[in-house]
Scaffold this motif. Structure first.
Motif, PDB file in Angstrom:
ATOM      1  N   PRO A 135      47.927  36.158  89.345  1.00  0.00           N
ATOM      2  CA  PRO A 135      48.266  34.989  90.165  1.00  0.00           C
ATOM      3  C   PRO A 135      49.749  34.626  90.118  1.00  0.00           C
ATOM      4  N   THR A 136      50.403  34.861  88.988  1.00  0.00           N
ATOM      5  CA  THR A 136      51.841  34.604  88.899  1.00  0.00           C
ATOM      6  C   THR A 136      52.600  35.530  89.842  1.00  0.00           C
ATOM      7  N   ALA A 137      52.154  36.782  89.922  1.00  0.00           N
ATOM      8  CA  ALA A 137      52.767  37.723  90.859  1.00  0.00           C
ATOM      9  C   ALA A 137      52.569  37.262  92.294  1.00  0.00           C
ATOM     10  N   ALA A 138      51.375  36.762  92.597  1.00  0.00           N
ATOM     11  CA  ALA A 138      51.111  36.257  93.948  1.00  0.00           C
ATOM     12  C   ALA A 138      52.020  35.079  94.268  1.00  0.00           C
ATOM     13  N   ALA A 139      52.180  34.162  93.320  1.00  0.00           N
ATOM     14  CA  ALA A 139      53.039  32.999  93.525  1.00  0.00           C
ATOM     15  C   ALA A 139      54.488  33.409  93.746  1.00  0.00           C
ATOM     16  N   LYS A 140      54.904  34.455  93.051  1.00  0.00           N
ATOM     17  CA  LYS A 140      56.261  34.982  93.209  1.00  0.00           C
ATOM     18  C   LYS A 140      56.483  35.445  94.647  1.00  0.00           C
ATOM     19  N   PHE A 141      55.547  36.206  95.166  1.00  0.00           N
ATOM     20  CA  PHE A 141      55.686  36.689  96.539  1.00  0.00           C
ATOM     21  C   PHE A 141      55.688  35.534  97.536  1.00  0.00           C
ATOM     22  N   LEU A 142      54.850  34.520  97.282  1.00  0.00           N
ATOM     23  CA  LEU A 142      54.720  33.382  98.199  1.00  0.00           C
ATOM     24  C   LEU A 142      55.840  32.358  98.045  1.00  0.00           C
ATOM     25  N   SER A 143      56.729  32.580  97.061  1.00  0.00           N
ATOM     26  CA  SER A 143      57.808  31.621  96.759  1.00  0.00           C
ATOM     27  C   SER A 143      57.239  30.233  96.489  1.00  0.00           C
ATOM     28  N   LEU A 144      56.148  30.202  95.734  1.00  0.00           N
ATOM     29  CA  LEU A 144      55.440  28.956  95.456  1.00  0.00           C
ATOM     30  C   LEU A 144      55.958  28.325  94.165  1.00  0.00           C
ATOM     31  N   SER A 145      56.520  27.138  94.254  1.00  0.00           N
ATOM     32  CA  SER A 145      56.992  26.441  93.060  1.00  0.00           C
ATOM     33  C   SER A 145      55.997  25.394  92.590  1.00  0.00           C
ATOM     34  N   ASN A 146      55.265  24.784  93.526  1.00  0.00           N
ATOM     35  CA  ASN A 146      54.229  23.805  93.194  1.00  0.00           C
ATOM     36  C   ASN A 146      52.966  24.129  93.974  1.00  0.00           C
ATOM     37  N   GLY A 147      51.859  24.262  93.274  1.00  0.00           N
ATOM     38  CA  GLY A 147      50.608  24.555  93.946  1.00  0.00           C
ATOM     39  C   GLY A 147      49.662  25.359  93.085  1.00  0.00           C
ATOM     40  N   THR A 148      48.554  25.801  93.677  1.00  0.00           N
ATOM     41  CA  THR A 148      47.512  26.524  92.959  1.00  0.00           C
ATOM     42  C   THR A 148      47.203  27.827  93.669  1.00  0.00           C
ATOM     43  N   VAL A 149      47.303  28.927  92.932  1.00  0.00           N
ATOM     44  CA  VAL A 149      46.966  30.242  93.478  1.00  0.00           C
ATOM     45  C   VAL A 149      45.602  30.660  92.940  1.00  0.00           C
ATOM     46  N   VAL A 150      44.693  30.970  93.851  1.00  0.00           N
ATOM     47  CA  VAL A 150      43.373  31.470  93.476  1.00  0.00           C
ATOM     48  C   VAL A 150      43.336  32.942  93.891  1.00  0.00           C
ATOM     49  N   ASP A 151      43.457  33.823  92.901  1.00  0.00           N
ATOM     50  CA  ASP A 151      43.517  35.263  93.158  1.00  0.00           C
ATOM     51  C   ASP A 151      42.140  35.857  92.913  1.00  0.00           C
ATOM     52  N   ILE A 152      41.458  36.211  94.003  1.00  0.00           N
ATOM     53  CA  ILE A 152      40.091  36.718  93.913  1.00  0.00           C
ATOM     54  C   ILE A 152      40.105  38.213  94.209  1.00  0.00           C
ATOM     55  N   GLY A 153      39.945  38.993  93.179  1.00  0.00           N
ATOM     56  CA  GLY A 153      39.920  40.433  93.325  1.00  0.00           C
ATOM     57  C   GLY A 153      38.509  40.965  93.299  1.00  0.00           C
ATOM     58  N   GLY A 154      38.395  42.231  92.958  1.00  0.00           N
ATOM     59  CA  GLY A 154      37.078  42.849  92.917  1.00  0.00           C
ATOM     60  C   GLY A 154      36.215  42.335  91.787  1.00  0.00           C
ATOM     61  N   GLY A 155      36.842  42.020  90.641  1.00  0.00           N
ATOM     62  CA  GLY A 155      36.046  41.659  89.479  1.00  0.00           C
ATOM     63  C   GLY A 155      36.203  40.249  88.955  1.00  0.00           C
ATOM     64  N   THR A 156      37.322  39.578  89.305  1.00  0.00           N
ATOM     65  CA  THR A 156      37.583  38.268  88.705  1.00  0.00           C
ATOM     66  C   THR A 156      38.127  37.265  89.711  1.00  0.00           C
ATOM     67  N   THR A 157      37.987  35.991  89.355  1.00  0.00           N
ATOM     68  CA  THR A 157      38.639  34.893  90.059  1.00  0.00           C
ATOM     69  C   THR A 157      39.652  34.293  89.099  1.00  0.00           C
ATOM     70  N   GLY A 158      40.930  34.524  89.391  1.00  0.00           N
ATOM     71  CA  GLY A 158      41.995  34.007  88.544  1.00  0.00           C
ATOM     72  C   GLY A 158      42.664  32.822  89.211  1.00  0.00           C
ATOM     73  N   ILE A 159      42.788  31.712  88.475  1.00  0.00           N
ATOM     74  CA  ILE A 159      43.373  30.489  89.023  1.00  0.00           C
ATOM     75  C   ILE A 159      44.597  30.126  88.199  1.00  0.00           C
ATOM     76  N   SER A 160      45.734  29.994  88.865  1.00  0.00           N
ATOM     77  CA  SER A 160      46.968  29.617  88.184  1.00  0.00           C
ATOM     78  C   SER A 160      47.579  28.409  88.888  1.00  0.00           C
ATOM     79  N   VAL A 161      47.922  27.397  88.095  1.00  0.00           N
ATOM     80  CA  VAL A 161      48.509  26.168  88.629  1.00  0.00           C
ATOM     81  C   VAL A 161      49.989  26.129  88.259  1.00  0.00           C
ATOM     82  N   PHE A 162      50.829  25.864  89.257  1.00  0.00           N
ATOM     83  CA  PHE A 162      52.278  25.871  89.053  1.00  0.00           C
ATOM     84  C   PHE A 162      52.873  24.499  89.364  1.00  0.00           C
ATOM     85  N   ARG A 163      53.806  24.099  88.499  1.00  0.00           N
ATOM     86  CA  ARG A 163      54.591  22.889  88.756  1.00  0.00           C
ATOM     87  C   ARG A 163      56.044  23.199  88.439  1.00  0.00           C
TER      88      ARG A 163
END
Length: 277
Positions: A135-163
């Motif tokens: 999810p941190t990698a996803a936030a990097k691509f999205l240029s997200l400084s504040n928000g929540t990334v929910v990365d749902i892959g084949g096996g897991t749901t990863g949730i990362s909150v950024f401030r």
């Protein structure tokens, strides 16, 4: 502001979708130009992405696999063979050797998992420059400084909150696209390989989504259980989100607006490459 960053991200994703697995890069590169490589060892596919030094898209390739389960490499040899093939294909297209790469793992899967991913990368002849959480990698691509990334892959749901561009909370649950496949297999009494093909059949999407919707609702419940820790905007990424009604279900269950970029399966792989320094 949110529309602006999604617009920029979507433009990049459209470019990547056009050249991925093709026989030409997005642009020609010089023999001494610095390249940044990302390796995403996913449960349903392995993706290799290539960026230039300014994080502009150059090329990418992927191949479906069964070598990873719930974000953990369970077949080392198969992972190495697939990645080696992707590396060789990419080098042929680019006309030069790839030397380094960054990898990634789902949140909280531990140092052992990170080490295995690094070993897979280095077994192909690449130097592993680091292992990030997905999810941190996803936030990097999205240029997200504040928000929540929910990365749902084949096996897991990863949730990362950024401030303020800092990761403040991480949750990871073993529910993902593979669980959708299991539900489809049970419903239609077919093998997992057949169920996986059915899940990806766009002509059957409406029928398929009606069956796997409870899995999506479970994913939304994982996010909902975080309560006030969630920071808007909520952005879903990952191959398992590739259903038209996915964000509608998530928004209804979370009672807040949920965003999804175009080609969400490529967000994390592109973000991983950005960390290859």
């Amino acid at each position: 502001m949110r529309k602006a960053f999604l617009k920029s991200s979507n433009e990049q994703l459209k470019k990547f979708a056009k050249i991925v697995n093709g026989d030409k890069p997005l642009r020609k590169i010089s023999v001494d130009e610095k390249l940044k490589v990302g390796v995403d060892l996913g449960t349903s596919s392995i993706v290799l992405t290539v960026l230039d030094s300014k994080d502009r898209i150059v090329y990418g390739a992927y191949e479906y696999d069964h070598a990873v389960q719930d974000g953990i490499v369970v077949n080392f040899i198969e992972s190495v063979n697939i990645l080696r093939h992707l590396k060789e294909k990419t080098e042929k297209v680019l006309g030069r050797e790839l030397k380094t790469a960054c990898g990634a793992i789902p949140p909280k899967t531990g140092e052992k998992s990170a080490k295995v991913v690094a070993n897979v990368i280095e077994e192909t002849g690449l130097i592993c420059t680091g292992i990030e959480d997905e999810p941190t990698a996803a936030a990097k691509f999205l240029s997200l400084s504040n928000g929540t990334v929910v990365d749902i892959g084949g096996g897991t749901t990863g949730i990362s909150v950024f401030r303020d561009s800092k990761l403040i909370h991480v949750v990871d649950e073993a529910t993902g696209g593979f669980h959708m496949t299991l539900v489809l297999g049970g419903r239609y009494k077919i093998k997992n390989d057949e169920a996986e093909k059915l899940k990806r059949n766009k002509d059957k999407e409406s029928e398929v989504y009606a069956v796997i919707k409870p899995v999506v609702e479970k994913m939304a419940a994982i996010v909902q259980n975080m309560g006030s820790e969630i920071i808007d905007p909520v952005i879903v990424v990952g191959g398992a989100t590739n259903f038209t009604e996915f964000t509608t279900t998530f928004s209804k269950d979370l009672k807040r607006k949920v965003y999804k970029p175009l080609y969400p399966q490529f967000v994390t792989p592109l973000g991983i490459a950005m960390f290859d320094n």
